[in-house]
Motif scaffolding. Structure first.
Motif, PDB file in Angstrom:
ATOM      1  N   ASP A 249      16.623  59.063  57.763  1.00 11.97           N
ATOM      2  CA  ASP A 249      16.444  59.756  57.213  1.00 11.97           C
ATOM      3  C   ASP A 249      16.085  61.148  58.217  1.00 11.97           C
ATOM      4  N   ASN A 250      15.551  62.324  57.847  1.00 10.76           N
ATOM      5  CA  ASN A 250      15.424  63.528  59.046  1.00 10.76           C
ATOM      6  C   ASN A 250      14.140  62.933  59.661  1.00 10.76           C
ATOM      7  N   THR A 251      13.457  61.793  59.317  1.00  9.65           N
ATOM      8  CA  THR A 251      12.300  61.859  60.449  1.00  9.65           C
ATOM      9  C   THR A 251      12.568  60.431  60.812  1.00  9.65           C
ATOM     10  N   TYR A 262      15.720  47.223  65.674  1.00  6.53           N
ATOM     11  CA  TYR A 262      14.664  48.280  66.196  1.00  6.53           C
ATOM     12  C   TYR A 262      14.577  49.829  65.031  1.00  6.53           C
ATOM     13  N   GLY A 263      13.663  50.570  65.588  1.00  2.72           N
ATOM     14  CA  GLY A 263      13.115  51.814  64.634  1.00  2.72           C
ATOM     15  C   GLY A 263      13.220  52.815  65.535  1.00  2.72           C
ATOM     16  N   ILE A 264      13.091  54.526  65.585  1.00  2.51           N
ATOM     17  CA  ILE A 264      12.766  55.605  65.983  1.00  2.51           C
ATOM     18  C   ILE A 264      11.583  55.984  64.798  1.00  2.51           C
ATOM     19  N   GLU A 265      10.591  57.114  65.405  1.00  4.48           N
ATOM     20  CA  GLU A 265      10.791  57.402  64.603  1.00  4.48           C
ATOM     21  C   GLU A 265      11.127  58.999  64.577  1.00  4.48           C
ATOM     22  N   VAL A 266      12.374  60.154  64.410  1.00  4.67           N
ATOM     23  CA  VAL A 266      12.946  61.208  64.404  1.00  4.67           C
ATOM     24  C   VAL A 266      14.496  60.676  64.275  1.00  4.67           C
ATOM     25  N   GLY A 267      14.797  61.551  62.959  1.00  3.97           N
ATOM     26  CA  GLY A 267      16.210  61.262  62.254  1.00  3.97           C
ATOM     27  C   GLY A 267      16.901  62.158  62.691  1.00  3.97           C
ATOM     28  N   GLY A 268      17.759  61.618  62.664  1.00  7.34           N
ATOM     29  CA  GLY A 268      19.543  61.801  63.178  1.00  7.34           C
ATOM     30  C   GLY A 268      20.819  61.478  63.684  1.00  7.34           C
ATOM     31  N   MET A 269      21.688  60.996  63.988  1.00  3.46           N
ATOM     32  CA  MET A 269      22.740  60.761  64.353  1.00  3.46           C
ATOM     33  C   MET A 269      22.566  60.708  65.847  1.00  3.46           C
ATOM     34  N   TYR A 270      22.183  61.329  66.739  1.00  3.65           N
ATOM     35  CA  TYR A 270      22.461  61.835  67.969  1.00  3.65           C
ATOM     36  C   TYR A 270      21.348  61.049  68.378  1.00  3.65           C
ATOM     37  N   ASN A 271      20.006  61.348  67.622  1.00  6.28           N
ATOM     38  CA  ASN A 271      18.623  60.370  68.310  1.00  6.28           C
ATOM     39  C   ASN A 271      19.474  58.744  68.432  1.00  6.28           C
ATOM     40  N   ILE A 334      19.071  68.098  59.255  1.00  7.56           N
ATOM     41  CA  ILE A 334      17.762  68.571  58.696  1.00  7.56           C
ATOM     42  C   ILE A 334      18.754  68.778  56.863  1.00  7.56           C
ATOM     43  N   GLY A 335      19.641  68.322  56.735  1.00  9.55           N
ATOM     44  CA  GLY A 335      20.139  68.255  55.567  1.00  9.55           C
ATOM     45  C   GLY A 335      19.931  67.109  54.999  1.00  9.55           C
ATOM     46  N   LEU A 336      19.645  66.254  55.450  1.00  9.57           N
ATOM     47  CA  LEU A 336      18.723  64.674  54.586  1.00  9.57           C
ATOM     48  C   LEU A 336      17.279  65.335  54.070  1.00  9.57           C
ATOM     49  N   SER A 337      16.665  66.167  54.942  1.00 11.05           N
ATOM     50  CA  SER A 337      15.672  66.244  53.936  1.00 11.05           C
ATOM     51  C   SER A 337      15.451  65.913  52.999  1.00 11.05           C
ATOM     52  N   HIS A 365      26.621  76.283  60.204  1.00  8.17           N
ATOM     53  CA  HIS A 365      25.516  77.506  59.519  1.00  8.17           C
ATOM     54  C   HIS A 365      25.983  77.676  58.640  1.00  8.17           C
ATOM     55  N   GLU A 366      27.427  77.518  57.803  1.00  2.00           N
ATOM     56  CA  GLU A 366      27.328  77.581  56.131  1.00  2.00           C
ATOM     57  C   GLU A 366      26.983  76.824  55.693  1.00  2.00           C
ATOM     58  N   ALA A 367      26.310  75.507  56.672  1.00  2.00           N
ATOM     59  CA  ALA A 367      26.167  73.812  55.653  1.00  2.00           C
ATOM     60  C   ALA A 367      25.150  74.631  55.613  1.00  2.00           C
ATOM     61  N   PHE A 368      24.354  75.843  55.462  1.00  2.44           N
ATOM     62  CA  PHE A 368      22.171  76.381  55.482  1.00  2.44           C
ATOM     63  C   PHE A 368      22.472  77.110  54.299  1.00  2.44           C
ATOM     64  N   ALA A 369      23.963  77.587  54.006  1.00  4.11           N
ATOM     65  CA  ALA A 369      24.451  78.237  52.899  1.00  4.11           C
ATOM     66  C   ALA A 369      24.368  77.083  51.479  1.00  4.11           C
ATOM     67  N   LYS A 370      24.918  76.191  51.587  1.00  6.24           N
ATOM     68  CA  LYS A 370      25.341  75.512  51.192  1.00  6.24           C
ATOM     69  C   LYS A 370      23.649  74.849  50.415  1.00  6.24           C
ATOM     70  N   MET A 371      22.200  75.026  51.284  1.00  5.69           N
ATOM     71  CA  MET A 371      20.856  73.874  51.356  1.00  5.69           C
ATOM     72  C   MET A 371      20.265  74.454  50.619  1.00  5.69           C
ATOM     73  N   ASN A 372      20.204  76.023  50.222  1.00  9.78           N
ATOM     74  CA  ASN A 372      19.367  76.048  48.800  1.00  9.78           C
ATOM     75  C   ASN A 372      18.068  76.719  49.603  1.00  9.78           C
ATOM     76  N   ILE A 373      18.006  76.811  50.518  1.00 10.44           N
ATOM     77  CA  ILE A 373      16.987  77.410  51.586  1.00 10.44           C
ATOM     78  C   ILE A 373      16.424  78.533  50.865  1.00 10.44           C
ATOM     79  N   PRO A 374      14.980  79.162  50.729  1.00 11.03           N
ATOM     80  CA  PRO A 374      14.628  80.193  50.080  1.00 11.03           C
ATOM     81  C   PRO A 374      14.607  81.054  50.490  1.00 11.03           C
ATOM     82  N   ALA A 375      14.254  80.932  52.065  1.00  8.56           N
ATOM     83  CA  ALA A 375      13.595  82.081  52.946  1.00  8.56           C
ATOM     84  C   ALA A 375      14.410  82.062  54.569  1.00  8.56           C
ATOM     85  N   VAL A 376      14.426  82.519  55.284  1.00  7.86           N
ATOM     86  CA  VAL A 376      15.795  82.631  56.519  1.00  7.86           C
ATOM     87  C   VAL A 376      14.871  83.007  57.710  1.00  7.86           C
ATOM     88  N   ILE A 377      14.340  82.856  58.517  1.00  8.72           N
ATOM     89  CA  ILE A 377      14.193  84.226  59.694  1.00  8.72           C
ATOM     90  C   ILE A 377      14.671  84.221  61.461  1.00  8.72           C
TER      91      ILE A 377
END
Length: 450
Positions: A249-251, A262-271, A334-337, A365-377
């Protein structure tokens, strides 16, 4: 040890004590001073340490940290360079701070920048090199991927007896012969399925005949079980295998490597790749599986690698991004959150970031538009470029706040509508933000990478 070496070590250690005691710094100058007195000072330390060098485009810092955590379960003295001082003088300073024990194996696990490796190996002779991956990154500094690979191969061949432990899923690491012996780690967790990499992927031409590579399994980008249908070039036999992804998952992530879970406490295939590399190092040195598990499970976030910072009740996950492949992996993570979150994107273009920011257009970045993020800075020194990229990606203007000033960014974070916030930032933006957060009392330190 010669008198000259004694003098160099004494002068370096003295300078280090003064700088740390009274100035809270000094990661490079003590080493620079010791080198002036004895340019061959690293010969002394090479006799005392088994040196492991980690290099590559992405994953160096976490792979190094995980490797250190694992080896500490088995060996008493494991030295590393957590401040990121990876030029020669910084490496000397790292050794000056250590207290090697006699009559036992002492380890030094060093993260070395790709462009610096050949310079460092003029002075120190590693026993093992770990090559994580080679992706397009800071074109103004490194050039294209084959130039980068040539740099690290030239660095490794100065220690021709040292083994290169490399990512077998990356075609570039099998593209040329090396004087160093090689071992490979990689993924073997899915049944064969005929496929090809995305059309915008670098490094998918066969090094022998320049035909486009095909794949029987892809993890991400150009990594996977590749082969050339034209000349037969293919992924080498893996020495260390990840055979199952149990959960991710994301974490966090759980997986099986060489029949051990084994397990790790960070998310993502790259990790997971970083964990696989660290596990391969441990197996190379015959560390038992239970100690590998303990080392991987050590939950200590490192500089900009999914470290969570509380800003007045906002749980902010800070993630370093620096090139398209790494960014896309972070976006996938992030999309796994499972919860709603807001997004902060900080873009700088200093030398350490790479002055060319065109790479952000290759990020998904187009993936972010599909995640229904309410606010972006959108923030940082190149906030306008970042804001434009997000708008083109489909982020609605009424959701987007734009500012260069990091004090304003921090205040805007406090007003975000979600408890969880992801902060994606380039290298110097991470440094600047952490410094501001330290000044405001949200974290300790600020500039340290460790």
């Amino acid at each position: 040890m010669s008198l000259r070496s004694h003098l160099a070590i004494f002068a370096g250690k003295s300078a280090q004590w003064v700088l740390k005691t009274f100035f809270k710094g000094g990661s490079s100058y003590p080493g620079q001073l010791a080198l002036k007195i004895n340019p061959n000072i690293l010969d002394h330390y090479s006799d005392l340490y088994e040196v492991v060098v980690v290099t590559g485009t992405n994953g160096k810092t976490l792979t190094t940290a995980l490797t250190v955590n694992i080896l500490k379960q088995q060996f008493d003295e494991v030295l590393t360079n957590p401040t990121g001082a990876n030029m020669v003088q910084g490496i000397v300073s790292t050794f000056l701070s250590a207290k090697p024990k006699k009559n036992q194996k002492n380890f030094a696990v060093l993260e070395i920048d790709e462009a610096s490796l050949s310079k460092v190996t003029e002075y120190i002779k590693p026993e093992l090199f770990v090559f994580t991956n080679i992706f397009r990154d800071q074109m103004d500094r490194y050039g294209e991927i084959y130039t980068t690979y040539r740099l690290i191969v030239e660095g490794a061949e100065k220690s021709p007896q040292a083994t290169i432990l490399c990512n077998g899923d990356s075609p570039i690491f099998n593209s040329v012969k090396t004087v160093n012996p090689r071992k490979y780690y990689g993924f073997d967790h899915l049944p064969d399925t005929e496929q090809m990499a995305h059309y915008n992927t670098d490094g998918v031409l066969c090094p022998n005949c320049h035909h486009i590579l095909h794949y029987k399994m892809i993890t991400y980008a150009n990594l996977g079980k590749y082969y050339c249908p034209n000349c037969g070039f293919h992924r080498p036999e893996l020495d260390y295998k990840l055979t199952k992804m149990v959960a991710m998952d994301n974490t966090s992530a759980d997986f099986i490597i060489d029949e051990h879970k084994y397990g790790i406490e960070v998310g993502g295939m790259y990790n997971v790749y970083n964990a696989l590399a660290a596990t391969a190092v441990a197996e190379y040195y015959n560390v038992p599986a239970e100690k590998i598990k303990a080392g991987l499970g050590y939950d200590e976030k490192v500089f900009g690698r999914q470290e969570v910072i509380d800003i007045d009740g906002k749980k902010c996950t800070l993630v370093l991004v620096k090139n398209p492949v790494g960014l896309n992996q972070v976006i996938d993570m992030i999309g796994l959150s499972p919860y709603s979150f807001s997004l902060v994107a900080l873009l700088n273009a200093n030398y350490a970031d790479g002055i060319d920011v065109s790479w952000i257009w290759d990020g998904n970045h187009e993936a972010f538009a599909k995640m229904n993020i309410p606010a972006v800075i959108a923030g940082g020194e190149r906030h306008k470029d970042m804001a434009l990229r997000l708008k083109v990606a489909g982020i609605e203007e009424d959701k987007l706040t734009e500012t260069k000033d990091l004090d304003e960014v921090i205040e805007d974070i406090k007003a975000l509508p979600t408890e969880n916030v992801y902060i994606l930032a380039t290298y110097t933006a991470v440094l600047q933000l952490r410094k501001k957060l330290a000044e405001k009392g949200y974290i300790k330190g600020g500039m340290d990478r460790g």
